[in-house]
Design a protein around this motif. Structure first.
Motif, mmCIF file in Angstrom:
data_model
loop_
_atom_site.group_PDB
_atom_site.id
_atom_site.type_symbol
_atom_site.label_atom_id
_atom_site.label_comp_id
_atom_site.label_asym_id
_atom_site.label_seq_id
_atom_site.Cartn_x
_atom_site.Cartn_y
_atom_site.Cartn_z
ATOM 1 N N ILE A 40 39.628 33.549 35.590
ATOM 2 C CA ILE A 40 40.758 34.076 36.345
ATOM 3 C C ILE A 40 41.753 34.832 35.468
ATOM 4 O O ILE A 40 42.146 35.964 35.781
ATOM 5 N N TYR A 76 37.133 38.115 48.490
ATOM 6 C CA TYR A 76 37.574 38.115 47.100
ATOM 7 C C TYR A 76 37.391 39.515 46.514
ATOM 8 O O TYR A 76 36.338 40.130 46.651
ATOM 9 N N SER A 77 38.437 39.989 45.840
ATOM 10 C CA SER A 77 38.374 41.303 45.202
ATOM 11 C C SER A 77 39.036 41.211 43.837
ATOM 12 O O SER A 77 40.132 40.661 43.709
ATOM 13 N N SER A 78 38.334 41.732 42.802
ATOM 14 C CA SER A 78 38.910 41.753 41.466
ATOM 15 C C SER A 78 38.603 43.094 40.814
ATOM 16 O O SER A 78 38.260 44.064 41.500
ATOM 17 N N ASP A 79 38.686 43.166 39.495
ATOM 18 C CA ASP A 79 38.544 44.435 38.780
ATOM 19 C C ASP A 79 37.274 45.198 39.178
ATOM 20 O O ASP A 79 37.321 46.402 39.428
ATOM 21 N N LYS A 92 47.168 34.579 39.806
ATOM 22 C CA LYS A 92 46.705 34.008 38.537
ATOM 23 C C LYS A 92 47.684 32.961 38.004
ATOM 24 O O LYS A 92 47.849 32.798 36.799
ATOM 25 N N ARG A 109 41.460 38.688 34.251
ATOM 26 C CA ARG A 109 41.369 39.757 35.248
ATOM 27 C C ARG A 109 42.685 40.517 35.361
ATOM 28 O O ARG A 109 43.768 39.922 35.346
ATOM 29 N N SER A 155 45.406 34.439 43.666
ATOM 30 C CA SER A 155 45.645 35.884 43.618
ATOM 31 C C SER A 155 46.643 36.265 42.530
ATOM 32 O O SER A 155 46.509 37.319 41.888
ATOM 33 N N ARG A 173 43.380 42.295 38.047
ATOM 34 C CA ARG A 173 43.759 42.223 39.461
ATOM 35 C C ARG A 173 42.846 41.252 40.191
ATOM 36 O O ARG A 173 41.636 41.265 39.997
ATOM 37 N N ILE A 174 43.456 40.394 41.013
ATOM 38 C CA ILE A 174 42.711 39.498 41.888
ATOM 39 C C ILE A 174 43.383 39.475 43.254
ATOM 40 O O ILE A 174 44.617 39.374 43.337
#
Length: 323
Positions: free
Chosen positions: A262, A292-295, A230, A265, A228, A267-268
């Protein structure tokens, strides 16, 4: 010389996922971190000491104590704290790194080198320790060239080498002030204050010292937090040396691929729930729901991590999605 990078604890240091006690601990860590960021070091140290009266072996809080002592201008106390941590938890790389920074600040570069080599031995993917070790080697080289020049001023081959090292660091200080050396020996690297945004995750409790199931839960939590945030050195360090990527991919290729996916990104967020751990001697299996949540991606799936206990740590040897 550039400043060696010292590590602080992250605010989110809850280790046993789903445990009420763990959430209570996370509140304690978060409060201490808040006080440190506010510059209230005496209050923070008081909270730490109070906590350690009931949990004297807690590695996260002891690590934070060393950070506070460093920030308070008490290097001897900080060295004592980090040294004891390396004795009690030799599998954790972060205390070795911070110990090296303190030694470098006192111009004890041989001790700094030895501490950084231990940090890298415990976690070969620890980028910060590799960078710091390079700086220490350069400082040792600078001292050796300076001594050679003092002993043989007619040796025209030494001065260009000494100048080259100084120029490298003068051009690569990243904004840090460089002390002008009045003598051939350059000034000692300064200790870089802990920076929250670049902080390593809190050291995980050593495996085998208590409840193995809780230790594996802690390892899963540290892995998710590293992903999360990075923090690639901590993330890749969660995998065992004999981890075999799926699909026949090489380890180096897999690491490069993970970094490419990774690091860019913005945001992770990786959340773990419904965690179930099974222990079989020095092996363990953790099954959980991963959110899992990212951009621009949000996905949930079942995840399985297979662990092996190695050198007091639980390391991932296999991972599978959808199982």
């Amino acid at each position: 010389m550039p400043r060696l990078r010292q590590l602080a604890l992250c605010a989110a240091v809850c280790t046993a996922l789903g445990s009420t006690a763990a959430f209570a601990q996370a509140d304690e860590y978060a409060e201490v971190n808040r006080l440190v960021r506010a510059g209230q070091l005496n209050e923070a140290l008081g909270k730490v000491d109070q906590y350690l009266t009931t949990k004297p072996r807690d590695p996260q809080m002891r690590f934070l104590k060393g950070v506070i002592q460093t920030e308070s201008g008490k290097p001897a106390d900080a060295i004592s704290t980090f040294s004891k941590l390396t004795e009690d938890f030799p599998e954790l790389p972060e205390p070795y790194n911070n110990l090296a920074v303190l030694y470098a600040g006192q111009s004890q570069f041989d001790k700094a080198r030895a501490a950084l080599e231990m940090a890298i031995r415990t976690n070969p993917s620890y980028a910060t320790a590799h960078e710091n070790l390079g700086d220490v080697y350069a400082k040792l080289a600078s001292q050796a060239y300076s001594k050679a020049l003092q002993l043989d001023t007619a040796n025209t081959a030494v001065a260009p080498k000494l100048s080259l090292i100084r120029n490298i660091f003068t051009n690569g200080t990243k904004g840090a002030a460089v002390a002008a050396a009045a003598t051939p020996a350059a000034a000692a690297p300064a200790v870089r204050p802990p920076v929250a945004v670049a902080a390593a995750p809190a050291p995980a409790p050593a495996a085998g010292g208590g409840d193995a199931q809780a230790d594996v839960q802690a390892a899963v939590g540290a892995w998710a937090r590293a992903w999360s945030s990075k923090n690639m050195s901590a993330y890749l360090g969660a995998y065992a040396p004999n981890f075999t990527p799926a699909g026949g991919q090489s380890r180096s290729g897999w690491e490069a691929d993970r970094k490419a996916r990774i690091v860019p990104r913005n945001r992770i967020e990786v959340d773990v729930s419904d965690l179930n751990v099974e222990i079989d001697g020095d092996r363990a299996t953790a099954r959980f729901l991963q959110a899992y949540s990212s951009d621009n991606l949000n996905v949930s799936s079942r995840k399985t991590l297979n662990f092996v206990r190695s050198g007091g740590r639980w390391l991932i040897v296999r991972e599978a999605t959808g199982s």
